[in-house]
Motif scaffolding. Structure first.
Motif, PDB file in Angstrom:
ATOM      1  N   ALA A 104       0.852  -1.191   0.000  1.00 41.97           N
ATOM      2  CA  ALA A 104       0.000   0.000   0.000  1.00 41.97           C
ATOM      3  C   ALA A 104       0.885   1.237   0.000  1.00 41.97           C
ATOM      4  N   LEU A 105       0.375   2.273  -0.604  1.00 42.50           N
ATOM      5  CA  LEU A 105       1.106   3.543  -0.655  1.00 42.50           C
ATOM      6  C   LEU A 105       0.128   4.657  -0.353  1.00 42.50           C
ATOM      7  N   PHE A 106       0.569   5.613   0.484  1.00 42.77           N
ATOM      8  CA  PHE A 106      -0.285   6.745   0.854  1.00 42.77           C
ATOM      9  C   PHE A 106       0.508   8.030   0.704  1.00 42.77           C
ATOM     10  N   SER A 107      -0.165   9.073   0.237  1.00 42.98           N
ATOM     11  CA  SER A 107       0.449  10.398   0.238  1.00 42.98           C
ATOM     12  C   SER A 107      -0.645  11.449   0.328  1.00 42.98           C
ATOM     13  N   ALA A 108      -0.388  12.492   1.130  1.00 44.20           N
ATOM     14  CA  ALA A 108      -1.374  13.562   1.315  1.00 44.20           C
ATOM     15  C   ALA A 108      -0.751  14.904   0.964  1.00 44.20           C
ATOM     16  N   ASN A 109      -1.500  15.683   0.255  1.00 38.78           N
ATOM     17  CA  ASN A 109      -1.132  17.077  -0.006  1.00 38.78           C
ATOM     18  C   ASN A 109       0.270  17.234  -0.578  1.00 38.78           C
ATOM     19  N   SER A 110       0.633  16.321  -1.437  1.00 44.06           N
ATOM     20  CA  SER A 110       1.977  16.373  -2.020  1.00 44.06           C
ATOM     21  C   SER A 110       1.959  16.697  -3.517  1.00 44.06           C
ATOM     22  N   LEU A 111       0.958  16.226  -4.256  1.00 42.90           N
ATOM     23  CA  LEU A 111       0.994  16.397  -5.718  1.00 42.90           C
ATOM     24  C   LEU A 111       0.906  17.865  -6.121  1.00 42.90           C
ATOM     25  N   HIS A 112       0.232  18.690  -5.334  1.00 42.12           N
ATOM     26  CA  HIS A 112       0.124  20.109  -5.695  1.00 42.12           C
ATOM     27  C   HIS A 112       1.340  20.913  -5.232  1.00 42.12           C
ATOM     28  N   ILE A 113       2.183  20.302  -4.414  1.00 44.87           N
ATOM     29  CA  ILE A 113       3.407  20.989  -3.970  1.00 44.87           C
ATOM     30  C   ILE A 113       4.550  20.686  -4.932  1.00 44.87           C
ATOM     31  N   MET A 114       4.724  19.414  -5.267  1.00 51.38           N
ATOM     32  CA  MET A 114       5.836  19.064  -6.157  1.00 51.38           C
ATOM     33  C   MET A 114       5.522  19.492  -7.594  1.00 51.38           C
ATOM     34  N   SER A 115       6.570  19.623  -8.390  1.00 55.42           N
ATOM     35  CA  SER A 115       6.382  20.017  -9.792  1.00 55.42           C
ATOM     36  C   SER A 115       5.661  18.916 -10.559  1.00 55.42           C
ATOM     37  N   TRP A 116       5.098  19.260 -11.711  1.00 55.42           N
ATOM     38  CA  TRP A 116       4.425  18.236 -12.525  1.00 55.42           C
ATOM     39  C   TRP A 116       5.404  17.149 -12.948  1.00 55.42           C
ATOM     40  N   SER A 117       6.647  17.522 -13.257  1.00 59.38           N
ATOM     41  CA  SER A 117       7.607  16.479 -13.650  1.00 59.38           C
ATOM     42  C   SER A 117       7.883  15.542 -12.478  1.00 59.38           C
ATOM     43  N   ALA A 118       7.804  16.066 -11.255  1.00 61.46           N
ATOM     44  CA  ALA A 118       7.976  15.188 -10.089  1.00 61.46           C
ATOM     45  C   ALA A 118       6.767  14.257  -9.937  1.00 61.46           C
ATOM     46  N   VAL A 119       5.573  14.775 -10.220  1.00 63.10           N
ATOM     47  CA  VAL A 119       4.379  13.913 -10.174  1.00 63.10           C
ATOM     48  C   VAL A 119       4.528  12.784 -11.200  1.00 63.10           C
ATOM     49  N   GLU A 120       5.017  13.147 -12.392  1.00 65.29           N
ATOM     50  CA  GLU A 120       5.226  12.115 -13.425  1.00 65.29           C
ATOM     51  C   GLU A 120       6.247  11.084 -12.948  1.00 65.29           C
ATOM     52  N   ALA A 121       7.317  11.574 -12.310  1.00 66.06           N
ATOM     53  CA  ALA A 121       8.363  10.661 -11.820  1.00 66.06           C
ATOM     54  C   ALA A 121       7.793   9.714 -10.771  1.00 66.06           C
ATOM     55  N   LEU A 122       6.939  10.255  -9.912  1.00 65.38           N
ATOM     56  CA  LEU A 122       6.335   9.426  -8.864  1.00 65.38           C
ATOM     57  C   LEU A 122       5.590   8.238  -9.494  1.00 65.38           C
ATOM     58  N   PHE A 123       4.753   8.528 -10.490  1.00 64.63           N
ATOM     59  CA  PHE A 123       3.971   7.434 -11.084  1.00 64.63           C
ATOM     60  C   PHE A 123       4.843   6.488 -11.907  1.00 64.63           C
ATOM     61  N   THR A 124       5.924   7.017 -12.489  1.00 67.66           N
ATOM     62  CA  THR A 124       6.856   6.124 -13.199  1.00 67.66           C
ATOM     63  C   THR A 124       7.457   5.112 -12.223  1.00 67.66           C
ATOM     64  N   GLN A 125       7.797   5.601 -11.026  1.00 63.16           N
ATOM     65  CA  GLN A 125       8.369   4.693 -10.015  1.00 63.16           C
ATOM     66  C   GLN A 125       7.345   3.647  -9.588  1.00 63.16           C
ATOM     67  N   LEU A 126       6.081   4.095  -9.461  1.00 59.81           N
ATOM     68  CA  LEU A 126       5.044   3.136  -9.049  1.00 59.81           C
ATOM     69  C   LEU A 126       4.879   2.069 -10.131  1.00 59.81           C
ATOM     70  N   ASN A 127       4.993   2.494 -11.375  1.00 61.44           N
ATOM     71  CA  ASN A 127       4.873   1.545 -12.490  1.00 61.44           C
ATOM     72  C   ASN A 127       5.962   0.486 -12.390  1.00 61.44           C
ATOM     73  N   THR A 128       7.174   0.944 -12.045  1.00 56.43           N
ATOM     74  CA  THR A 128       8.322   0.034 -12.060  1.00 56.43           C
ATOM     75  C   THR A 128       8.373  -0.867 -10.830  1.00 56.43           C
ATOM     76  N   TYR A 129       8.099  -0.297  -9.664  1.00 52.77           N
ATOM     77  CA  TYR A 129       8.441  -1.013  -8.427  1.00 52.77           C
ATOM     78  C   TYR A 129       7.276  -1.493  -7.578  1.00 52.77           C
ATOM     79  N   LEU A 130       6.090  -0.925  -7.774  1.00 52.80           N
ATOM     80  CA  LEU A 130       4.993  -1.322  -6.898  1.00 52.80           C
ATOM     81  C   LEU A 130       4.476  -2.702  -7.308  1.00 52.80           C
ATOM     82  N   PRO A 131       4.292  -3.605  -6.345  1.00 52.43           N
ATOM     83  CA  PRO A 131       3.814  -4.946  -6.724  1.00 52.43           C
ATOM     84  C   PRO A 131       2.367  -4.928  -7.208  1.00 52.43           C
TER      85      PRO A 131
END
Ligand SMILES: C[S@@+](CC[C@H](N)C(=O)[O-])C[C@H]1O[C@@H](n2cnc3c(N)ncnc32)[C@H](O)[C@@H]1O
Length: 205
Positions: A104-131
């Motif tokens: 499970a993964l949880f995050s609050a109030n982070s996507l609007h703080i980080m840059s859009w490229s960071a949001v993209e990076a976050l989901f790329t990591q989830l694609n690669t590593y999340l079971p």
């Protein structure tokens, strides 16, 4: 150390945990991205004692998170772990690569703080590593069909821009498209107080 304090965390922790109790009911190991003050981690690990809660954030926030954890651990908490240094823009999150099977993964109030490229990076990591089968729950304000959901969100977005032009309330549709590309299927879009949402996905491929 003086513990950092967020009134928003106090206000939103119960409505969020009401949903987490349901969607994380059969989970074991949660990775929290952008733990901030650490208040959420302390609260959610207490009200969801079946979970192992792993905090993470940029290193600059660790002293504050650790101050909250010091008190919680001293009071007997046993299902909350010291923060990992995790910048979503850095490839290869060690906690997901180490074999610690977070379901499970949880995050609050982070996507609007980080840059859009960071949001993209976050989901790329989830694609690669999340079971496969993992549940992802993300809380915060979102726009729908290119529109703010409230005047207060519009004002908030203006304040975000003044603080950093890279921060902004994200479009639900754009975030969900990233999630779909990362193999995540939207399960729920929960309305939360103060014009926030709690989005829940399951990793299906
Ligand atoms: C508004 S705070 C939210 C903190 C907490 N989750 C809460 O709800 O109170 C935004 C958080 O995003 C984190 N953050 C910003 N950029 C990040 C990045 N590239 N990787 C990881 N966390 C990041 C900040 O360090 C901060 O903790």
């Amino acid at each position: 150390m003086h513990k950092p304090f967020s009134q928003a965390c106090v206000n939103n922790q119960q409505p969020i945990s009401d949903v987490l109790k349901r969607v994380f009911g059969d989970r074991q190991q949660v990775l929290e991205i952008a733990s901030g003050t650490g208040q959420h981690a302390v609260h959610f690990s207490a009200v969801l004692p079946h979970l192992q809660w792993q905090c993470s954030d940029l290193a600059v926030n660790h002293p504050g998170i650790n101050a909250w954890l010091d008190d919680a651990l001293q009071a007997g908490a046993s299902n909350i772990a010291r923060p990992l240094t995790l910048d979503v823009t850095q490839p290869g999150w060690p906690c997901l690569m180490s074999g610690a099977r977070c379901d499970a993964l949880f995050s609050a109030n982070s996507l609007h703080i980080m840059s859009w490229s960071a949001v993209e990076a976050l989901f790329t990591q989830l694609n690669t590593y999340l079971p496969i089968g993992a549940i992802v729950a993300i809380y915060g304000p979102f726009n729908y069909n290119g529109c703010y959901t409230s005047e207060s969100n519009q004002q908030f977005d203006g304040r975000l821009y003044l603080r950093s032009p890279l921060s902004a309330i994200r479009d639900f549709e754009a975030v969900n498209a990233l999630a779909q590309d990362a193999g995540l299927e939207l399960l729920e879009d929960n309305a939360m107080p103060a014009n926030n949402r709690l989005l829940v996905w399951r990793k299906t491929c």
